[in-house]
Design a protein around this motif. Structure first.
Motif, mmCIF file in Angstrom:
data_model
loop_
_atom_site.group_PDB
_atom_site.id
_atom_site.type_symbol
_atom_site.label_atom_id
_atom_site.label_comp_id
_atom_site.label_asym_id
_atom_site.label_seq_id
_atom_site.Cartn_x
_atom_site.Cartn_y
_atom_site.Cartn_z
ATOM 1 N N LYS A 111 64.792 26.260 57.141
ATOM 2 C CA LYS A 111 63.412 25.938 57.524
ATOM 3 C C LYS A 111 62.401 26.407 56.472
ATOM 4 C CE LYS A 111 64.104 24.150 61.732
ATOM 5 N NZ LYS A 111 63.673 22.790 62.124
ATOM 6 N N LEU A 112 62.771 27.453 55.750
ATOM 7 C CA LEU A 112 61.864 27.984 54.727
ATOM 8 C C LEU A 112 61.554 26.946 53.633
ATOM 9 C CD1 LEU A 112 60.328 30.452 53.698
ATOM 10 C CD2 LEU A 112 62.435 31.265 52.631
ATOM 11 N N ASN A 113 62.482 26.021 53.395
ATOM 12 C CA ASN A 113 62.277 25.022 52.343
ATOM 13 C C ASN A 113 61.016 24.186 52.549
ATOM 14 O OD1 ASN A 113 64.749 25.757 51.197
ATOM 15 N ND2 ASN A 113 65.876 24.252 52.416
ATOM 16 N N THR A 114 60.637 23.999 53.819
ATOM 17 C CA THR A 114 59.406 23.239 54.082
ATOM 18 C C THR A 114 58.251 24.138 54.519
ATOM 19 O OG1 THR A 114 58.445 21.349 55.274
ATOM 20 C CG2 THR A 114 60.080 22.671 56.466
ATOM 21 N N GLY A 145 63.551 29.859 67.282
ATOM 22 C CA GLY A 145 62.911 30.969 66.580
ATOM 23 C C GLY A 145 63.065 30.915 65.073
ATOM 24 N N GLN A 146 63.944 30.068 64.580
ATOM 25 C CA GLN A 146 64.167 29.993 63.135
ATOM 26 C C GLN A 146 62.928 29.436 62.421
ATOM 27 O OE1 GLN A 146 66.651 31.212 61.367
ATOM 28 N NE2 GLN A 146 68.647 30.868 62.328
ATOM 29 N N TRP A 147 62.319 28.432 62.993
ATOM 30 C CA TRP A 147 61.127 27.854 62.347
ATOM 31 C C TRP A 147 59.976 28.863 62.352
ATOM 32 C CZ3 TRP A 147 58.943 25.157 58.916
ATOM 33 C CH2 TRP A 147 57.634 24.698 59.020
ATOM 34 N N GLY A 148 59.761 29.518 63.471
ATOM 35 C CA GLY A 148 58.708 30.532 63.519
ATOM 36 C C GLY A 148 58.955 31.641 62.509
ATOM 37 N N SER A 149 60.202 32.046 62.370
ATOM 38 C CA SER A 149 60.550 33.084 61.396
ATOM 39 C C SER A 149 60.224 32.627 59.977
ATOM 40 C CB SER A 149 62.045 33.408 61.480
ATOM 41 O OG SER A 149 62.360 33.905 62.758
ATOM 42 N N ALA A 150 60.548 31.373 59.676
ATOM 43 C CA ALA A 150 60.282 30.842 58.337
ATOM 44 C C ALA A 150 58.790 30.761 58.068
ATOM 45 C CB ALA A 150 60.939 29.468 58.179
ATOM 46 N N VAL A 151 58.026 30.354 59.085
ATOM 47 C CA VAL A 151 56.573 30.226 58.911
ATOM 48 C C VAL A 151 55.943 31.602 58.718
ATOM 49 C CG1 VAL A 151 54.423 29.596 60.096
ATOM 50 C CG2 VAL A 151 56.382 28.038 60.134
ATOM 51 N N ALA A 152 56.338 32.563 59.541
ATOM 52 C CA ALA A 152 55.796 33.921 59.417
ATOM 53 C C ALA A 152 56.078 34.470 58.021
ATOM 54 C CB ALA A 152 56.427 34.829 60.472
ATOM 55 N N PHE A 153 57.305 34.288 57.586
ATOM 56 C CA PHE A 153 57.762 34.785 56.289
ATOM 57 C C PHE A 153 57.007 34.111 55.136
ATOM 58 C CE2 PHE A 153 60.492 34.602 52.598
ATOM 59 C CZ PHE A 153 61.147 35.805 52.565
ATOM 60 N N ALA A 154 56.926 32.782 55.191
ATOM 61 C CA ALA A 154 56.287 32.027 54.113
ATOM 62 C C ALA A 154 54.800 32.343 54.038
ATOM 63 C CB ALA A 154 56.501 30.527 54.310
ATOM 64 N N ALA A 155 54.184 32.458 55.202
ATOM 65 C CA ALA A 155 52.746 32.723 55.239
ATOM 66 C C ALA A 155 52.446 34.082 54.621
ATOM 67 C CB ALA A 155 52.246 32.673 56.677
ATOM 68 N N ARG A 156 53.248 35.063 54.964
ATOM 69 C CA ARG A 156 53.023 36.391 54.414
ATOM 70 C C ARG A 156 53.224 36.406 52.908
ATOM 71 N NH1 ARG A 156 51.455 39.421 52.252
ATOM 72 N NH2 ARG A 156 51.047 41.652 52.496
ATOM 73 N N LEU A 157 54.261 35.690 52.465
ATOM 74 C CA LEU A 157 54.545 35.636 51.035
ATOM 75 C C LEU A 157 53.389 34.975 50.292
ATOM 76 C CD1 LEU A 157 56.673 36.376 48.975
ATOM 77 C CD2 LEU A 157 57.821 34.205 49.420
ATOM 78 N N LEU A 158 52.744 34.027 50.941
ATOM 79 C CA LEU A 158 51.606 33.339 50.323
ATOM 80 C C LEU A 158 50.281 34.003 50.692
ATOM 81 C CD1 LEU A 158 53.065 29.795 50.741
ATOM 82 C CD2 LEU A 158 52.097 30.644 48.583
#
Lengths: 440, 440
Positions: A111-114, A145-158
């Motif tokens: 999910k992180l890819n998008t 929960g995988q998509w939410g995890s990816a969004v939380a992670f990506a948002a923080r990284l950005l």
């Protein structure tokens, strides 16, 4: 020594995503949107993603900063030859199994890819505290929960601070570690239906004990974004641009098969909305469309939500009907599903691109047994004999399908190269494994 | 583009482990063993490992099959330039931070680097059901659970079916997911003290509510192996051969710094028994011993068990005194420790090699604040700004130390290259993060 792991160099990272839409033999049926739906999309979807959604370019360039982020999160990811499984299944030497290791993603899945590009383009648009006057937020929903995890992670990284994730109550209530994971990366996680939105309130009025579902959570996330100026709603599956971003998986896999000097005869993955499946197979579908090679594309679904066995018709993506209608194989957007452990592949409809290819006869599908035990057993065997972390329950469906195809080929004495995608890991799903496999 | 991730090719995998013992300026003090202890060692330690324990060869060849296994589990592992941390700490451009990504190990930590060879050599010795008449077993103990996870995983990968892991009751009782993880890979996990062994029984007689500790669990594992013919006891830290196997970490890191064309000025890692620390730094220690470059080696410990601040004297490795005495910095093998969340760095003594180098003044040490909050905060910042999975609590001590060193250098305006090892991930430690960081 056997080549067990096919690595790509950082310099081999694909520089473009692959957009299959212009290569389809007939035009992809367009969205049907009321003016209200149209306005909502324009308001809450990241403009660059909306442009990609409608694009007729076959190759869409990945910005340099995103390439850097893809490298940071471990791309390109390895392709493994599954020697352990081949031996365990006692396959003849002309049946080869390969799997793509998307489970190595830091937040746990493909999910992180998008998530990264969607939030990157949102940020480019001016969303980030201090940059916009409004302090806009990113909203989304999550199922397993995988998509939410990816969004939380990506948002923080950005470096985007304000993230709100709507999560169906029946999952929110028991996946404590998954919730902590999202909060660890700075997201606000809300049990859905909630009193935050009118969509949530209306569901609660009808049934105060409503267990929540993905359709309702989508409605809530959309409404939340729409009612906060400068905010965007990001999506984890179904839409064209999501599948586009995920083609990074298949493009890498294609480069890896080019190194091997062979191509798969069968590609298998699990399918809920269709993003890991699409990302994995679409770069190979062109080979079939051009009649260069026959490849079977097999979508493994749950018995609970076998949407590719539904009707091919226009339907909404969410419960409240806030989204435009798209032509999809669907079970109906108001359907209630029997919960399963692999919650990430429960969704009422398959992505328009996937549905179109299914209708053409290019994609095949079948469901795994409903009690899931055999699927979890496949996941365990994979982890044990391949020496990998436990796969996500959803990914265990891919593994189950690949094993089925391998055993079929063995029975028929057919030489086959079978590739499957292992989209996520199951470190946060061990309780589900314990239950299904009756671990003490 | 900035080089953020330094990859090695599979063909760059070190072909030898590095044994520092023959290069030490004076002989490493030898074990002192009673005849009974001597006999126990000979009986339960894998013979090839015992040979390595005493070896005076500087380079010890890694068998081809093990190289293949190292590749299977993802080695060589990347070294990352920590641009995210550098920016967050607002470091000047002449302070560089790098970290080694041992957390990418499938069972969760660097422990797998030695679990694989120990069980591989055990198997070579005839241990495997059907091969030996006795159906011998592998026994071990585990503290935080990372070692037990690595042993369960490695044993299954090497097709050894009978694995028994003794686990201190006070940890066994609450780390449910960790227990499931070990069982998922086929291990039998036993709460210690247990009634399985006389060591366990005698502790229970004295105190039926004894919470268990690592020393007791070691005694039980040793006794279990000794009382089952053809069985072996494997060890996760302290001994020379364990540190030897772990040098794969430092050898890779050295090759990666050679690509970069620089060497670290400071190397930081957490230290309990000393295996991740030793594995990371020992290949660099030779540079210092040869006066080629001055490098500071900093061991970060918990305030609960700062064994490197103890006495340098002969002591046992286990609670019951079944093991020979080794010259170590120790807090005493009967010490009871205040439990902390980073349970994996709670141990009463530091490895003989580490202790020797500490005594020479080559290794420095300090402890992190006792409430651990600052340490967990360092772990969170790392995961967020580096875009990595949550680090293990133990690894958060490394990160905390690296940040401290970086800020010190910044204050003193000294150019520094700082390298740290992130030995494990924290997917199964999210509850600890939630508690320490007060996540909702």
């Amino acid at each position: 020594m056997k080549v067990r792991r096919i690595d790509l160099r950082q310099s081999d990272l694909p520089l473009y995503w692959y957009n299959i839409v212009p290569s389809l033999p007939t035009p992809l049926p367009q969205m049907i949107a009321t003016q209200k739906q149209q306005e909502l999309l324009q308001k809450v979807i990241v403009p660059e993603c909306l442009k990609q959604e409608m694009s007729n370019d076959s190759l869409i360039s990945i910005p340099d900063e995103l390439l850097d982020l893809y490298i940071q999160i471990g791309r390109p990811r390895p392709l493994f030859r599954a020697y352990g499984l081949e031996e365990t299944l006692d396959l003849p030497s002309n049946i080869h199994l390969y799997y793509k290791a998307e489970f190595l993603s830091p937040p746990g899945s493909h999910k992180l890819n998008t998530a990264l590009p969607q939030i990157y383009f949102a940020k480019k648009c001016g969303l980030s505290r201090g940059v916009t006057a409004t302090g806009g937020r990113i909203t989304t929903e999550t199922g397993a929960g995988q998509w939410g995890s990816a969004v939380a992670f990506a948002a923080r990284l950005l470096n985007i601070p304000d993230i709100t994730i709507y999560w169906p109550k029946n999952i929110y209530d028991w996946k404590h570690e998954r919730k902590i994971f999202m909060e660890f990366y700075g997201a606000k996680v809300i049990s859905s239906p909630s009193a935050n939105t009118s969509a949530g309130k209306s569901v609660l009025e009808e049934d105060p004990d409503h267990p929540g579902d993905l359709g309702v959570a989508i409605s809530e996330g959309l409404e939340d974004a729409a009612s906060h100026k400068g905010s965007f709603y990001v999506l984890g599956s179904v839409l064209n641009h999501v599948l586009l971003h995920q083609t990074i998986i298949g493009l890498e896999t294609l480069a890896q098969f080019n190194i091997l000097g062979e191509l798969p005869d069968i590609m298998v993955s699990c399918l809920g909305g269709g993003s890991n499946f699409g990302g994995f197979v679409l770069p190979f579908v062109q080979t079939v469309l051009k009649n260069e090679k026959k490849i079977r594309f097999v979508a493994v679904q749950s018995s609970s939500a076998p949407n590719l066995q539904g009707e091919y018709r226009y339907d909404n993506a969410d419960h409240a009907g806030l989204t435009p209608q798209m032509k999809m194989y669907t079970l109906g957007h108001k359907t209630k599903f029997k919960p399963i452990k692999a919650g990430g592949i429960i969704y009422h409809a398959a992505a328009p691109i996937i549905s179109y290819l299914r209708n053409l006869g290019i994609i095949e599908t079948y469901s795994a047994p409903s009690n899931e035990r055999e699927v979890f057993e496949a996941g365990r065997v994979f982890a044990q004999v391949e020496g990998q972390m436990p796969p996500a329950p959803e990914s265990a469906y891919s593994i189950w399908g690949a094993i089925k195809e391998a055993l079929d080929a063995k029975k028929k004495r057919e030489p086959k190269v079978i590739a499957f995608n292992v989209s996520g890991h199951g470190f946060l799903d061990l309780a589900a494994y314990a239950e299904k496999l009756e671990l003490r």
